[in-house]
Write an enzyme that holds these catalytic residues in place. Structure first.
Site, PDB file in Angstrom:
ATOM      1  N   ARG A 236     -42.906 -36.029 -91.224  1.00 42.69           N
ATOM      2  CA  ARG A 236     -43.418 -34.715 -91.040  1.00 42.69           C
ATOM      3  C   ARG A 236     -43.158 -34.039 -92.585  1.00 42.69           C
ATOM      4  O   ARG A 236     -42.296 -34.240 -93.250  1.00 42.69           O
ATOM      5  CB  ARG A 236     -42.382 -33.905 -90.146  1.00 42.69           C
ATOM      6  CG  ARG A 236     -42.722 -34.104 -88.828  1.00 42.69           C
ATOM      7  CD  ARG A 236     -43.885 -33.356 -88.247  1.00 42.69           C
ATOM      8  NE  ARG A 236     -44.060 -33.543 -87.057  1.00 42.69           N
ATOM      9  CZ  ARG A 236     -44.992 -34.398 -86.269  1.00 42.69           C
ATOM     10  NH1 ARG A 236     -45.538 -35.450 -87.142  1.00 42.69           N
ATOM     11  NH2 ARG A 236     -45.121 -34.537 -84.965  1.00 42.69           N
ATOM     12  N   GLU A 265     -50.411 -27.642 -92.126  1.00 44.68           N
ATOM     13  CA  GLU A 265     -51.542 -28.337 -91.937  1.00 44.68           C
ATOM     14  C   GLU A 265     -52.665 -27.769 -91.267  1.00 44.68           C
ATOM     15  O   GLU A 265     -52.076 -26.719 -90.329  1.00 44.68           O
ATOM     16  CB  GLU A 265     -51.130 -29.654 -91.178  1.00 44.68           C
ATOM     17  CG  GLU A 265     -50.121 -30.387 -91.980  1.00 44.68           C
ATOM     18  CD  GLU A 265     -49.735 -31.874 -91.200  1.00 44.68           C
ATOM     19  OE1 GLU A 265     -50.239 -31.756 -89.967  1.00 44.68           O
ATOM     20  OE2 GLU A 265     -49.273 -32.525 -91.730  1.00 44.68           O
ATOM     21  N   HIS A 284     -52.712 -36.732 -92.061  1.00 40.67           N
ATOM     22  CA  HIS A 284     -51.867 -36.988 -91.052  1.00 40.67           C
ATOM     23  C   HIS A 284     -52.635 -37.645 -89.894  1.00 40.67           C
ATOM     24  O   HIS A 284     -52.616 -37.350 -88.714  1.00 40.67           O
ATOM     25  CB  HIS A 284     -51.623 -35.401 -90.313  1.00 40.67           C
ATOM     26  CG  HIS A 284     -50.230 -35.787 -89.804  1.00 40.67           C
ATOM     27  ND1 HIS A 284     -49.287 -34.878 -89.508  1.00 40.67           N
ATOM     28  CD2 HIS A 284     -49.617 -36.606 -88.918  1.00 40.67           C
ATOM     29  CE1 HIS A 284     -48.294 -34.800 -88.842  1.00 40.67           C
ATOM     30  NE2 HIS A 284     -48.414 -36.273 -88.592  1.00 40.67           N
TER      31      HIS A 284
END
Length: 316
Positions: A236, A265, A284
């Site tokens: 994360r 994000e 991601h």
């Protein structure tokens, strides 16, 4: 009247689910929230449909979204392992179960971790760019050979253990820090976090994000790293102070960083990382493989069914 109106509603915060997951959920009416649902979008959908379950692919689920479900919501099921996007305290207060598809994307994330480690150690994107610009850097380039080096894993769950197994195959020394690990696989030494940072040539993050470890990688901890180390994050983005990391990449404290997750994000543009050639970035997608898509969908569906079935039995 459409028979589907009698089915319990399940909202998916995304555009799709694997066909295998949809087959498992055939007794639900599936409503898709789209790929970038805002809080307001989700509140509106939940108010209109009063879902029994939510499968979370994108976006966040907070108390306001939960309350919009009118008391019908029984379970919030993550399409993956990271449940930090769900307000777990608010869910607990409302008696709503929160579940993760633990391990469903472990192979995919571990493989992407190694893609980033190797790209950092061997300067793969940089050399590719130089070749395309007409250069031949054979006489000036040196890769960082991994055999005999030390990798430090922060987190030794399903993903960390896979990364460790590959590291052993590369003849690396493997250190790990995980306060919840009671034992470690053969060839892995459990150590304190300070020892790991000071000893590792590569530090790779595989822990969930909590209030306690937010920005655990910061100016102070980066100063304890070996000079010229590599940092990889497929966990994360909130684990890292991005300004401090950019400074460490700029001043040579770190050789490179491979980053698949970011504090905000999608990653804002412009961003300080975009100007750093030794930061290797991906959006991601560590857990987004062909097999993981199916496994995460099935895992999320199974968690929904388990909670809803238990509610049905207790009501009966």
């Amino acid at each position: 009247m459409n028979a589907s109106t009698h089915k319990p509603v399940l909202i998916v915060t995304g555009n799709d689910l694997a066909p295998e997951a949809l087959e498992m959920l055939r007794d639900f009416e599936i409503v898709y929230a789209g790929r970038t649902p805002t809080e307001s979008d989700l509140v509106t959908l939940c108010s209109a449909h009063k879902p029994t379950a939510i499968i979370v692919r994108y976006g966040k689920i907070n108390a306001r979204v939960m309350d919009a479900c009118g008391g019908q919501l029984q379970v919030i099921s993550k399409h993956g392992s990271g449940i930090d996007v769900i307000d777990q305290s608010a869910a607990a207060e409302r008696g709503i179960a929160v579940r993760a598809a633990a391990g469903a994307n472990a192979a995919a994330v571990a493989e992407h971790t190694w893609a980033l480690i190797l790209a950092c150690a061997n300067s793969v994107p940089q050399l590719d760019g130089r070749m395309r610009a007409g250069h031949w850097d054979k006489s000036t380039h040196k890769s960082l050979e991994l055999a005999g080096r030390t990798i430090g894993l922060v987190g030794l769950g399903a993903i960390g253990r896979r990364v460790a197994a590959a590291a052993s195959a590369f003849d690396m020394r493997v250190l790990a820090h995980d306060p919840y690990a009671k034992e470690a696989p053969d060839g892995v030494s459990l150590v304190g976090l300070d020892d790991l940072f000071a000893s590792a040539d590569i530090v790779s993050l595989h822990c969930p994000l909590t209030d306690e470890n937010r920005q655990m990688i910061n100016a102070a901890t980066l100063a304890r790293f070996k000079r010229g180390a590599i940092l990889v994050n497929t966990a994360r983005g909130g684990l890292i102070d991005e300004v401090a990391l950019a400074a460490a990449l700029s001043n040579g404290q770190l050789l490179a960083a491979g980053l698949d997750s970011f504090d905000v994000e999608p990653m804002p543009s412009p961003h300080v990382f975009q100007g750093l050639s030794n930061a290797i970035l991906s959006p991601h997608i560590g857990g987004v493989s062909d097999a993981a898509y199916v496994n995460m969908g099935k895992g999320a569906a199974a968690n929904v069914l388990a909670v809803v079935d238990s509610h049905a039995h207790s009501a009966a």
